[in-house]
Design a protein around this motif. Structure first.
Motif, PDB file in Angstrom:
ATOM      1  N   ALA A  46     -31.166  55.158 -16.226  1.00 26.95           N
ATOM      2  CA  ALA A  46     -32.022  53.983 -16.043  1.00 26.95           C
ATOM      3  C   ALA A  46     -32.082  53.545 -14.582  1.00 26.95           C
ATOM      4  CB  ALA A  46     -31.537  52.838 -16.922  1.00 26.95           C
ATOM      5  N   GLY A  47     -31.392  54.276 -13.713  1.00 24.58           N
ATOM      6  CA  GLY A  47     -31.473  53.993 -12.279  1.00 24.58           C
ATOM      7  C   GLY A  47     -30.449  53.013 -11.746  1.00 24.58           C
ATOM      8  N   TYR A  48     -29.426  52.724 -12.532  1.00 23.74           N
ATOM      9  CA  TYR A  48     -28.366  51.818 -12.071  1.00 23.74           C
ATOM     10  C   TYR A  48     -27.242  52.598 -11.410  1.00 23.74           C
ATOM     11  CZ  TYR A  48     -30.333  47.930 -14.715  1.00 23.74           C
ATOM     12  OH  TYR A  48     -31.156  46.933 -15.181  1.00 23.74           O
ATOM     13  N   LYS A  49     -26.719  52.077 -10.309  1.00 28.82           N
ATOM     14  CA  LYS A  49     -25.445  52.558  -9.802  1.00 28.82           C
ATOM     15  C   LYS A  49     -24.394  51.972 -10.744  1.00 28.82           C
ATOM     16  CE  LYS A  49     -26.454  53.180  -4.934  1.00 28.82           C
ATOM     17  NZ  LYS A  49     -26.150  54.584  -4.844  1.00 28.82           N
ATOM     18  N   VAL A  50     -23.337  52.731 -11.007  1.00 34.31           N
ATOM     19  CA  VAL A  50     -22.297  52.266 -11.918  1.00 34.31           C
ATOM     20  C   VAL A  50     -20.975  52.215 -11.163  1.00 34.31           C
ATOM     21  CG1 VAL A  50     -21.084  52.681 -14.090  1.00 34.31           C
ATOM     22  CG2 VAL A  50     -23.522  53.236 -13.904  1.00 34.31           C
ATOM     23  N   ASP A  88     -20.178  55.680  -9.640  1.00 38.90           N
ATOM     24  CA  ASP A  88     -20.512  55.786  -8.220  1.00 38.90           C
ATOM     25  C   ASP A  88     -19.366  55.378  -7.300  1.00 38.90           C
ATOM     26  OD1 ASP A  88     -23.524  56.505  -7.994  1.00 38.90           O
ATOM     27  OD2 ASP A  88     -23.412  55.043  -9.614  1.00 38.90           O
ATOM     28  N   ASP A  89     -18.552  54.415  -7.725  1.00 36.78           N
ATOM     29  CA  ASP A  89     -17.439  53.974  -6.883  1.00 36.78           C
ATOM     30  C   ASP A  89     -16.512  53.120  -7.736  1.00 36.78           C
ATOM     31  OD1 ASP A  89     -15.837  53.598  -4.624  1.00 36.78           O
ATOM     32  OD2 ASP A  89     -17.469  52.762  -3.389  1.00 36.78           O
ATOM     33  N   ILE A  90     -15.276  52.972  -7.261  1.00 39.83           N
ATOM     34  CA  ILE A  90     -14.256  52.203  -7.967  1.00 39.83           C
ATOM     35  C   ILE A  90     -13.603  51.252  -6.974  1.00 39.83           C
ATOM     36  CG2 ILE A  90     -12.068  52.313  -9.230  1.00 39.83           C
ATOM     37  CD1 ILE A  90     -12.873  55.249  -9.958  1.00 39.83           C
ATOM     38  N   ALA A  91     -13.462  49.997  -7.376  1.00 41.82           N
ATOM     39  CA  ALA A  91     -12.690  49.021  -6.605  1.00 41.82           C
ATOM     40  C   ALA A  91     -11.587  48.502  -7.512  1.00 41.82           C
ATOM     41  CB  ALA A  91     -13.580  47.880  -6.140  1.00 41.82           C
ATOM     42  N   LEU A 112     -18.629  41.838  -4.594  1.00 40.77           N
ATOM     43  CA  LEU A 112     -19.350  41.585  -3.341  1.00 40.77           C
ATOM     44  C   LEU A 112     -19.166  42.724  -2.344  1.00 40.77           C
ATOM     45  CD1 LEU A 112     -18.550  37.771  -2.987  1.00 40.77           C
ATOM     46  CD2 LEU A 112     -20.676  38.830  -3.829  1.00 40.77           C
ATOM     47  N   ASP A 113     -17.942  43.243  -2.258  1.00 46.11           N
ATOM     48  CA  ASP A 113     -17.681  44.353  -1.325  1.00 46.11           C
ATOM     49  C   ASP A 113     -18.462  45.606  -1.714  1.00 46.11           C
ATOM     50  OD1 ASP A 113     -15.985  42.737   0.150  1.00 46.11           O
ATOM     51  OD2 ASP A 113     -14.132  43.615  -0.655  1.00 46.11           O
ATOM     52  N   LEU A 114     -18.472  45.944  -3.001  1.00 42.17           N
ATOM     53  CA  LEU A 114     -19.223  47.115  -3.460  1.00 42.17           C
ATOM     54  C   LEU A 114     -20.722  46.915  -3.247  1.00 42.17           C
ATOM     55  CD1 LEU A 114     -17.297  48.010  -6.729  1.00 42.17           C
ATOM     56  CD2 LEU A 114     -17.501  49.458  -4.699  1.00 42.17           C
ATOM     57  N   ALA A 115     -21.193  45.713  -3.499  1.00 39.36           N
ATOM     58  CA  ALA A 115     -22.621  45.425  -3.309  1.00 39.36           C
ATOM     59  C   ALA A 115     -23.018  45.606  -1.851  1.00 39.36           C
ATOM     60  CB  ALA A 115     -22.936  44.007  -3.788  1.00 39.36           C
TER      61      ALA A 115
END
Length: 174
Positions: A46-50, A88-91, A112-115
């Motif tokens: 659906a085009g979302y980063k996860v 896509d990434d993990i925090a 906020l950091d990932l965004a």
């Protein structure tokens, strides 16, 4: 700017506090919840980063080393890749509970950091969690919030409620 789904880990992606596993301190403790691979795959399509945003106070408390946490996350990504699903990434926040750090949910700093790192439009994004700190972090970050499962929202009202991640992903992707 991209849109994103921020997922809590324990209780949303994988089992925790079940008959099979209490806490996820080793890769062997990691068990994907049913439908998670399909859910992430739907969100990817659906085009979302996860992204995964997870409090891991066990590191700060000495129950696991950060290297063990990285191994758990590598297993999570490997299991999901086998289902054609991409994180896509993990925090993560490794600090002790009540350490009053900036990154531990319910504070929104991980989101906020990932965004910022990935150029995410927060108004077009969602935080999916199973507990009150997830919903509060999402709300404070300016994303829409989704409560899944039988989690304890502590009376905090999420924007949307679904029985599990797959049901939420089907709704988001439609």
């Amino acid at each position: 700017m991209d849109k994103a789904i921020f997922l809590d880990r324990d209780g949303v992606i994988n089992e925790v506090l079940t008959d099979r596993v209490t806490f996820v301190n080793t890769p062997e403790d990691f068990h994907l919840l049913p439908g998670t691979g399909e859910a992430v795959q739907l969100l990817n399509a659906a085009g979302y980063k996860v992204f995964v945003v997870t409090n891991q106070g066990g590191v700060g408390l000495g129950f696991m080393a950060e290297e063990a946490l990285r191994e758990v996350h590598m297993k999570m990504q490997e299991v999901l890749r086998k289902e054609n699903a991409l994180i896509d990434d993990i925090a993560y926040c490794p600090h002790k509970p009540y350490a009053n750090c900036a990154c531990r949910k319910p504070k929104p700093q991980m989101i906020l950091d990932l965004a910022e790192k990935h150029q995410v439009n927060l108004k077009e994004s969602y935080m999916v969690g199973d507990r009150e700190p997830d919903i509060l972090a999402g709300r404070d970050a300016g994303v829409r919030t989704i409560l899944v499962g039988n989690g304890d929202s502590g009376g905090v009202v999420a924007d949307f409620v679904f029985p599990d991640l797959l049901a939420a992903a089907k709704w988001i992707a439609s």
